[in-house]
Design a protein around this motif. Structure first.
Motif, PDB file in Angstrom:
ATOM      1  N   ALA A 132       9.517  43.883  49.246  1.00  0.00           N
ATOM      2  CA  ALA A 132       8.277  44.547  49.654  1.00  0.00           C
ATOM      3  C   ALA A 132       8.486  46.048  49.809  1.00  0.00           C
ATOM      4  O   ALA A 132       7.640  46.848  49.406  1.00  0.00           O
ATOM      5  N   LEU A 133       9.599  46.436  50.403  1.00  0.00           N
ATOM      6  CA  LEU A 133       9.887  47.860  50.603  1.00  0.00           C
ATOM      7  C   LEU A 133      10.099  48.559  49.259  1.00  0.00           C
ATOM      8  O   LEU A 133       9.593  49.665  49.039  1.00  0.00           O
ATOM      9  N   MET A 134      10.802  47.896  48.339  1.00  0.00           N
ATOM     10  CA  MET A 134      11.030  48.499  47.019  1.00  0.00           C
ATOM     11  C   MET A 134       9.715  48.653  46.254  1.00  0.00           C
ATOM     12  O   MET A 134       9.497  49.674  45.591  1.00  0.00           O
ATOM     13  N   ARG A 135       8.833  47.651  46.362  1.00  0.00           N
ATOM     14  CA  ARG A 135       7.527  47.747  45.693  1.00  0.00           C
ATOM     15  C   ARG A 135       6.690  48.863  46.300  1.00  0.00           C
ATOM     16  O   ARG A 135       6.024  49.612  45.589  1.00  0.00           O
ATOM     17  N   ALA A 136       6.742  48.984  47.613  1.00  0.00           N
ATOM     18  CA  ALA A 136       5.929  49.992  48.302  1.00  0.00           C
ATOM     19  C   ALA A 136       6.296  51.406  47.877  1.00  0.00           C
ATOM     20  O   ALA A 136       5.425  52.272  47.742  1.00  0.00           O
ATOM     21  N   PHE A 137       7.573  51.638  47.646  1.00  0.00           N
ATOM     22  CA  PHE A 137       8.026  52.982  47.277  1.00  0.00           C
ATOM     23  C   PHE A 137       8.265  53.147  45.779  1.00  0.00           C
ATOM     24  O   PHE A 137       8.596  54.234  45.320  1.00  0.00           O
ATOM     25  N   GLY A 138       8.092  52.064  45.020  1.00  0.00           N
ATOM     26  CA  GLY A 138       8.255  52.147  43.574  1.00  0.00           C
ATOM     27  C   GLY A 138       9.665  52.485  43.141  1.00  0.00           C
ATOM     28  O   GLY A 138       9.866  53.295  42.235  1.00  0.00           O
ATOM     29  N   ALA A 179      19.696  51.009  40.369  1.00  0.00           N
ATOM     30  CA  ALA A 179      19.790  52.399  40.820  1.00  0.00           C
ATOM     31  C   ALA A 179      21.169  52.977  40.513  1.00  0.00           C
ATOM     32  O   ALA A 179      21.293  54.134  40.076  1.00  0.00           O
ATOM     33  N   PHE A 180      22.219  52.190  40.718  1.00  0.00           N
ATOM     34  CA  PHE A 180      23.569  52.659  40.380  1.00  0.00           C
ATOM     35  C   PHE A 180      23.671  52.948  38.881  1.00  0.00           C
ATOM     36  O   PHE A 180      24.233  53.960  38.459  1.00  0.00           O
ATOM     37  N   THR A 181      23.112  52.048  38.074  1.00  0.00           N
ATOM     38  CA  THR A 181      23.152  52.242  36.619  1.00  0.00           C
ATOM     39  C   THR A 181      22.434  53.519  36.214  1.00  0.00           C
ATOM     40  O   THR A 181      22.953  54.323  35.426  1.00  0.00           O
ATOM     41  N   GLN A 182      21.240  53.741  36.760  1.00  0.00           N
ATOM     42  CA  GLN A 182      20.433  54.887  36.359  1.00  0.00           C
ATOM     43  C   GLN A 182      20.978  56.211  36.895  1.00  0.00           C
ATOM     44  O   GLN A 182      20.757  57.256  36.281  1.00  0.00           O
ATOM     45  N   VAL A 183      21.679  56.197  38.008  1.00  0.00           N
ATOM     46  CA  VAL A 183      22.276  57.432  38.518  1.00  0.00           C
ATOM     47  C   VAL A 183      23.425  57.872  37.612  1.00  0.00           C
ATOM     48  O   VAL A 183      23.598  59.061  37.347  1.00  0.00           O
ATOM     49  N   HIS A 184      24.209  56.908  37.134  1.00  0.00           N
ATOM     50  CA  HIS A 184      25.343  57.265  36.282  1.00  0.00           C
ATOM     51  C   HIS A 184      24.936  57.493  34.827  1.00  0.00           C
ATOM     52  O   HIS A 184      25.419  58.430  34.182  1.00  0.00           O
ATOM     53  N   TYR A 185      24.040  56.627  34.308  1.00  0.00           N
ATOM     54  CA  TYR A 185      23.635  56.744  32.899  1.00  0.00           C
ATOM     55  C   TYR A 185      22.133  56.558  32.771  1.00  0.00           C
ATOM     56  O   TYR A 185      21.653  55.516  32.320  1.00  0.00           O
ATOM     57  N   GLU A 239      15.181  60.030  38.743  1.00  0.00           N
ATOM     58  CA  GLU A 239      14.506  60.419  39.978  1.00  0.00           C
ATOM     59  C   GLU A 239      14.168  59.193  40.828  1.00  0.00           C
ATOM     60  O   GLU A 239      14.294  59.230  42.064  1.00  0.00           O
ATOM     61  N   ARG A 240      13.764  58.095  40.206  1.00  0.00           N
ATOM     62  CA  ARG A 240      13.484  56.871  40.959  1.00  0.00           C
ATOM     63  C   ARG A 240      14.759  56.335  41.616  1.00  0.00           C
ATOM     64  O   ARG A 240      14.721  55.851  42.757  1.00  0.00           O
ATOM     65  N   ALA A 241      15.885  56.429  40.902  1.00  0.00           N
ATOM     66  CA  ALA A 241      17.160  55.972  41.473  1.00  0.00           C
ATOM     67  C   ALA A 241      17.570  56.842  42.651  1.00  0.00           C
ATOM     68  O   ALA A 241      18.017  56.336  43.687  1.00  0.00           O
ATOM     69  N   ARG A 242      17.408  58.142  42.514  1.00  0.00           N
ATOM     70  CA  ARG A 242      17.727  59.042  43.624  1.00  0.00           C
ATOM     71  C   ARG A 242      16.872  58.727  44.842  1.00  0.00           C
ATOM     72  O   ARG A 242      17.365  58.689  45.972  1.00  0.00           O
ATOM     73  N   ARG A 243      15.570  58.497  44.584  1.00  0.00           N
ATOM     74  CA  ARG A 243      14.657  58.201  45.685  1.00  0.00           C
ATOM     75  C   ARG A 243      15.056  56.901  46.367  1.00  0.00           C
ATOM     76  O   ARG A 243      14.967  56.774  47.594  1.00  0.00           O
ATOM     77  N   ARG A 244      15.518  55.949  45.593  1.00  0.00           N
ATOM     78  CA  ARG A 244      15.973  54.669  46.146  1.00  0.00           C
ATOM     79  C   ARG A 244      17.081  54.889  47.182  1.00  0.00           C
ATOM     80  O   ARG A 244      17.045  54.320  48.284  1.00  0.00           O
ATOM     81  N   PHE A 245      18.075  55.704  46.842  1.00  0.00           N
ATOM     82  CA  PHE A 245      19.196  55.910  47.756  1.00  0.00           C
ATOM     83  C   PHE A 245      18.800  56.745  48.979  1.00  0.00           C
ATOM     84  O   PHE A 245      19.342  56.558  50.068  1.00  0.00           O
ATOM     85  N   LYS A 246      17.837  57.634  48.797  1.00  0.00           N
ATOM     86  CA  LYS A 246      17.341  58.399  49.950  1.00  0.00           C
ATOM     87  C   LYS A 246      16.612  57.475  50.930  1.00  0.00           C
ATOM     88  O   LYS A 246      16.790  57.570  52.145  1.00  0.00           O
TER      89      LYS A 246
END
Length: 260
Positions: free
Chosen positions: A200-206, A213-219, A227-234
């Motif tokens: 639910a939290l992941m859907r709420a923030f997209g 997120a780890f995959t998209q931050v590295h590659y 940007e979505r991966a960065r926002r996830r970790f924040k």
């Protein structure tokens, strides 16, 4: 967390399984290179996949050497064909590196950097970015941005043709090596990365799953995915910081409620 949304030690999962294993057992590391990684604070597999890039090269658009027009800037992959160092007047040195692909040849020219001669080896592949010019009808790029990436095409695709990570380094470890090590670690432990946010939290923030997120931050597939991966970790850091503060407040309240 740094500016790239990297999880700090309080929000990391502290795994005792695969992610908690020493990073020296990752392909390409070993005992000697592990000593170097520890200078970067990397001791475990989790430390390694949490060693986030400090920046990126956008190498998604590659141009054949023969298609580059004089006066235009481009990025391309080419093979080193020949290396020549000569001395000009007043002690100036000129290093010329001829590189090419099936469409053409271009000279890379470096002034007063004779030490680079040892870096360029015939037959290796190099990613080059710069503005093409003409000198006596010869195609050349003066002081280009470059990165030697080896001879194998499959390895070349790790360093070009995509958004490429630039990692914090220490002496003895190159960008090329760090990318290979992080990729090996990511592939080995992908199934061991556990989710710590609710759907639910992941859907709420997209935002994506922790694994994605780890995959998209590295590659990253795109800067939007990055940007979505960065926002996830924040969000992850803020969420667990909130829980930590809540727990501390509850502890203080319990202490105060005890009879003297």
């Amino acid at each position: 967390m740094n500016g790239f949304g990297k999880p700090n030690m309080e929000t990391r999962s502290r795994q005792t399984g695969l992610l908690g294993e020493s990073s020296q057992y990752i392909k390409g590391v070993g005992p000697a290179r592990q000593v170097l990684l520890e200078r970067l604070g990397i001791s475990t597999v989790e430390d390694l996949i949490s060693h986030f890039p400090r920046g990126y090269y956008d190498r998604r658009t590659l141009v054949p050497v023969g298609k580059i027009a004089p006066g235009s800037s481009a990025t391309f992959i080419a093979t080193i064909l020949a290396v020549s160092l000569r001395r000009a007047r007043r002690g100036q040195t000129i290093l010329t590196v001829a590189v090419g692909d099936e469409t053409g040849v271009v000279n890379l020219v470096f002034f007063n950097q004779p030490y680079l001669e040892k870096l360029f080896k015939q037959g290796e592949r190099v990613v080059v970015s710069g503005e093409l010019g003409l000198y006596k009808d010869r195609r050349q790029i003066v002081s280009p941005e470059y990165e030697i990436i080896g001879g194998e095409l499959t390895e070349s695709l790790l360093h070009a043709g995509r958004i490429v990570p630039i990692y914090p380094l220490t002496a003895g470890i190159s960008q090329r090596m760090m990318r290979k090590i992080v990729m090996a670690a990511s592939e080995k432990c992908a199934g061991a990365i556990e989710e710590n946010l609710s759907a639910a939290l992941m859907r709420a923030f997209g935002v994506p799953t922790r694994r994605e997120a780890f995959t998209q931050v590295h590659y990253p597939e795109s800067y939007e995915a990055l940007e979505r991966a960065r926002r996830r970790f924040k969000i992850e850091e803020v969420f667990f910081l909130h829980l930590l503060l809540k727990e501390r407040r509850s502890g203080i309240a319990r202490t105060r409620s005890r009879p003297p």
